[in-house]
Design a protein around this motif. Sequence first.
Motif, PDB file in Angstrom:
ATOM      1  N   ALA A  14      -2.457   8.156  -5.692  1.00  0.00           N
ATOM      2  CA  ALA A  14      -1.918   6.808  -5.867  1.00  0.00           C
ATOM      3  C   ALA A  14      -0.484   6.713  -5.380  1.00  0.00           C
ATOM      4  O   ALA A  14      -0.056   5.669  -4.872  1.00  0.00           O
ATOM      5  CB  ALA A  14      -2.002   6.397  -7.341  1.00  0.00           C
ATOM      6  N   GLY A  15       0.264   7.808  -5.534  1.00  0.00           N
ATOM      7  CA  GLY A  15       1.641   7.815  -5.051  1.00  0.00           C
ATOM      8  C   GLY A  15       1.695   7.657  -3.542  1.00  0.00           C
ATOM      9  O   GLY A  15       2.448   6.827  -3.008  1.00  0.00           O
ATOM     10  N   TYR A  16       0.881   8.435  -2.854  1.00  0.00           N
ATOM     11  CA  TYR A  16       0.840   8.314  -1.389  1.00  0.00           C
ATOM     12  C   TYR A  16       0.302   6.946  -0.989  1.00  0.00           C
ATOM     13  O   TYR A  16       0.807   6.309  -0.057  1.00  0.00           O
ATOM     14  CB  TYR A  16      -0.035   9.408  -0.791  1.00  0.00           C
ATOM     15  CG  TYR A  16       0.080   9.492   0.717  1.00  0.00           C
ATOM     16  CD1 TYR A  16       1.062  10.277   1.306  1.00  0.00           C
ATOM     17  CD2 TYR A  16      -0.775   8.754   1.537  1.00  0.00           C
ATOM     18  CE1 TYR A  16       1.188  10.338   2.681  1.00  0.00           C
ATOM     19  CE2 TYR A  16      -0.662   8.809   2.919  1.00  0.00           C
ATOM     20  CZ  TYR A  16       0.324   9.604   3.485  1.00  0.00           C
ATOM     21  OH  TYR A  16       0.460   9.643   4.857  1.00  0.00           O
ATOM     22  N   GLY A  17      -0.717   6.490  -1.716  1.00  0.00           N
ATOM     23  CA  GLY A  17      -1.288   5.181  -1.419  1.00  0.00           C
ATOM     24  C   GLY A  17      -0.287   4.060  -1.588  1.00  0.00           C
ATOM     25  O   GLY A  17      -0.274   3.093  -0.815  1.00  0.00           O
ATOM     26  N   THR A  18       0.574   4.173  -2.602  1.00  0.00           N
ATOM     27  CA  THR A  18       1.606   3.155  -2.819  1.00  0.00           C
ATOM     28  C   THR A  18       2.531   3.076  -1.612  1.00  0.00           C
ATOM     29  O   THR A  18       2.851   1.991  -1.117  1.00  0.00           O
ATOM     30  CB  THR A  18       2.437   3.492  -4.076  1.00  0.00           C
ATOM     31  OG1 THR A  18       1.574   3.471  -5.225  1.00  0.00           O
ATOM     32  CG2 THR A  18       3.564   2.483  -4.265  1.00  0.00           C
ATOM     33  N   GLY A  19       2.966   4.243  -1.129  1.00  0.00           N
ATOM     34  CA  GLY A  19       3.830   4.264   0.047  1.00  0.00           C
ATOM     35  C   GLY A  19       3.146   3.683   1.265  1.00  0.00           C
ATOM     36  O   GLY A  19       3.742   2.913   2.028  1.00  0.00           O
ATOM     37  N   TYR A  20       1.877   4.024   1.446  1.00  0.00           N
ATOM     38  CA  TYR A  20       1.122   3.546   2.603  1.00  0.00           C
ATOM     39  C   TYR A  20       0.932   2.030   2.560  1.00  0.00           C
ATOM     40  O   TYR A  20       1.152   1.332   3.557  1.00  0.00           O
ATOM     41  CB  TYR A  20      -0.241   4.248   2.644  1.00  0.00           C
ATOM     42  CG  TYR A  20      -1.102   3.852   3.820  1.00  0.00           C
ATOM     43  CD1 TYR A  20      -0.913   4.431   5.065  1.00  0.00           C
ATOM     44  CD2 TYR A  20      -2.103   2.882   3.674  1.00  0.00           C
ATOM     45  CE1 TYR A  20      -1.712   4.063   6.144  1.00  0.00           C
ATOM     46  CE2 TYR A  20      -2.897   2.504   4.736  1.00  0.00           C
ATOM     47  CZ  TYR A  20      -2.692   3.097   5.976  1.00  0.00           C
ATOM     48  OH  TYR A  20      -3.468   2.724   7.044  1.00  0.00           O
ATOM     49  N   VAL A  21       0.523   1.517   1.392  1.00  0.00           N
ATOM     50  CA  VAL A  21       0.255   0.083   1.248  1.00  0.00           C
ATOM     51  C   VAL A  21       1.510  -0.743   1.487  1.00  0.00           C
ATOM     52  O   VAL A  21       1.459  -1.822   2.093  1.00  0.00           O
ATOM     53  CB  VAL A  21      -0.325  -0.222  -0.147  1.00  0.00           C
ATOM     54  CG1 VAL A  21      -0.331  -1.718  -0.424  1.00  0.00           C
ATOM     55  CG2 VAL A  21      -1.732   0.340  -0.265  1.00  0.00           C
ATOM     56  N   PHE A  22       2.653  -0.237   1.026  1.00  0.00           N
ATOM     57  CA  PHE A  22       3.896  -0.990   1.168  1.00  0.00           C
ATOM     58  C   PHE A  22       4.662  -0.640   2.439  1.00  0.00           C
ATOM     59  O   PHE A  22       5.834  -0.979   2.586  1.00  0.00           O
ATOM     60  CB  PHE A  22       4.787  -0.772  -0.051  1.00  0.00           C
ATOM     61  CG  PHE A  22       4.301  -1.516  -1.277  1.00  0.00           C
ATOM     62  CD1 PHE A  22       4.647  -2.849  -1.475  1.00  0.00           C
ATOM     63  CD2 PHE A  22       3.489  -0.894  -2.209  1.00  0.00           C
ATOM     64  CE1 PHE A  22       4.197  -3.539  -2.577  1.00  0.00           C
ATOM     65  CE2 PHE A  22       3.038  -1.580  -3.333  1.00  0.00           C
ATOM     66  CZ  PHE A  22       3.385  -2.905  -3.514  1.00  0.00           C
ATOM     67  N   GLY A  23       3.999   0.033   3.353  1.00  0.00           N
ATOM     68  CA  GLY A  23       4.567   0.256   4.677  1.00  0.00           C
ATOM     69  C   GLY A  23       5.695   1.265   4.755  1.00  0.00           C
ATOM     70  O   GLY A  23       6.521   1.192   5.668  1.00  0.00           O
TER      71      GLY A  23
END
Length: 330
Positions: free
Chosen positions: A246-255
């Motif tokens: 989820a941490g990596y996903g958060t960074g990815y989703v928010f560019g």
Amino acid sequence: MTYLTTAKRFSQLVSKYFVLWVVIAVVLSFLSPETFVWIGEYVSILLGVVMLGMGLTLTTDDFKRILERPRDVLLAAAAQWLIMPTAAYALVLILSLPAEIGIGLIILGAAPGGTASNVYTYLGKGDVALSVTVTSVTTLAAPIVMPAWVILFAGEQIQVTFAEMFQEIVFIVVIPVILGFTLRRVLDQYAPTAAKAGLTVFPAISVMAIVAIVAAVVGANVENLLTASVIVLFAVVLHNVIGLSAGYGTGYVFGMAADRSRACSFEVGMQNSALAVAIATGFFSPLASLVPALAVVLHQLTGPALASYFSSRDAESIDETTKPAQSVSD
């Protein structure tokens, strides 16, 4: 060879084989728990030493970064504050974990980012500056955020007040960090050689302190660890995997850039499990410290594994870009 060079090499050796020392501590604690149980009385002091070391690594530039790029810092911190406690509570409900085990998982989920996240961000070619800044922010906010989540999710099962947990976290986390930060500034100005020596030696001291904490907690929980069900181990592993993903996903989703997404992954997925151990041991039964104790060991396995994966991806990308172009006839 100067004493400082020798100390630096020793510190690097101790830090490099952190996982090995943890494994050795776990094995020895299983074989002779009574040898290490007495250390449990000093877990808070040992954690304070680790936090003092963290404070020594901080500079004013680390805090300036909050102003320079508040968006990424706040996103990573908010992800850690929101995802891990709620994921812990969800796992407690879904897996129907026993009360004390559930409290331990909630405490772990509510804990701030750990200093190990900074190390693994570095090894995984992530944004170390962002990692250090987020760790600082979540650590300094821990006296408010951590008890708030614990009281919210486990309030009906515990007798501890918000004020009691707030005070304990201030004493063993915030004050040592501030002392370390202040000491660093004073030494940088008046005794730079001493400051350099401190930064050289303290990583090894922090490693030894964490290893001692692991030995004490494992020694006090040998029977619980031996009888721990697969579902408890599964809960700890799944909680960690959720955080890292989820941490990596958060960074990815928010560019965020890839290196910042990696930092976000480690910050969200790797809590200060030693702090969770201290809080669980100080306010609850030994059984409540079982989950944080398992996390102390697990994080030193998943952290290097993910860091190695990130590094290998970079190496593969470099190899691909340096390969000679094939002709059309090939």
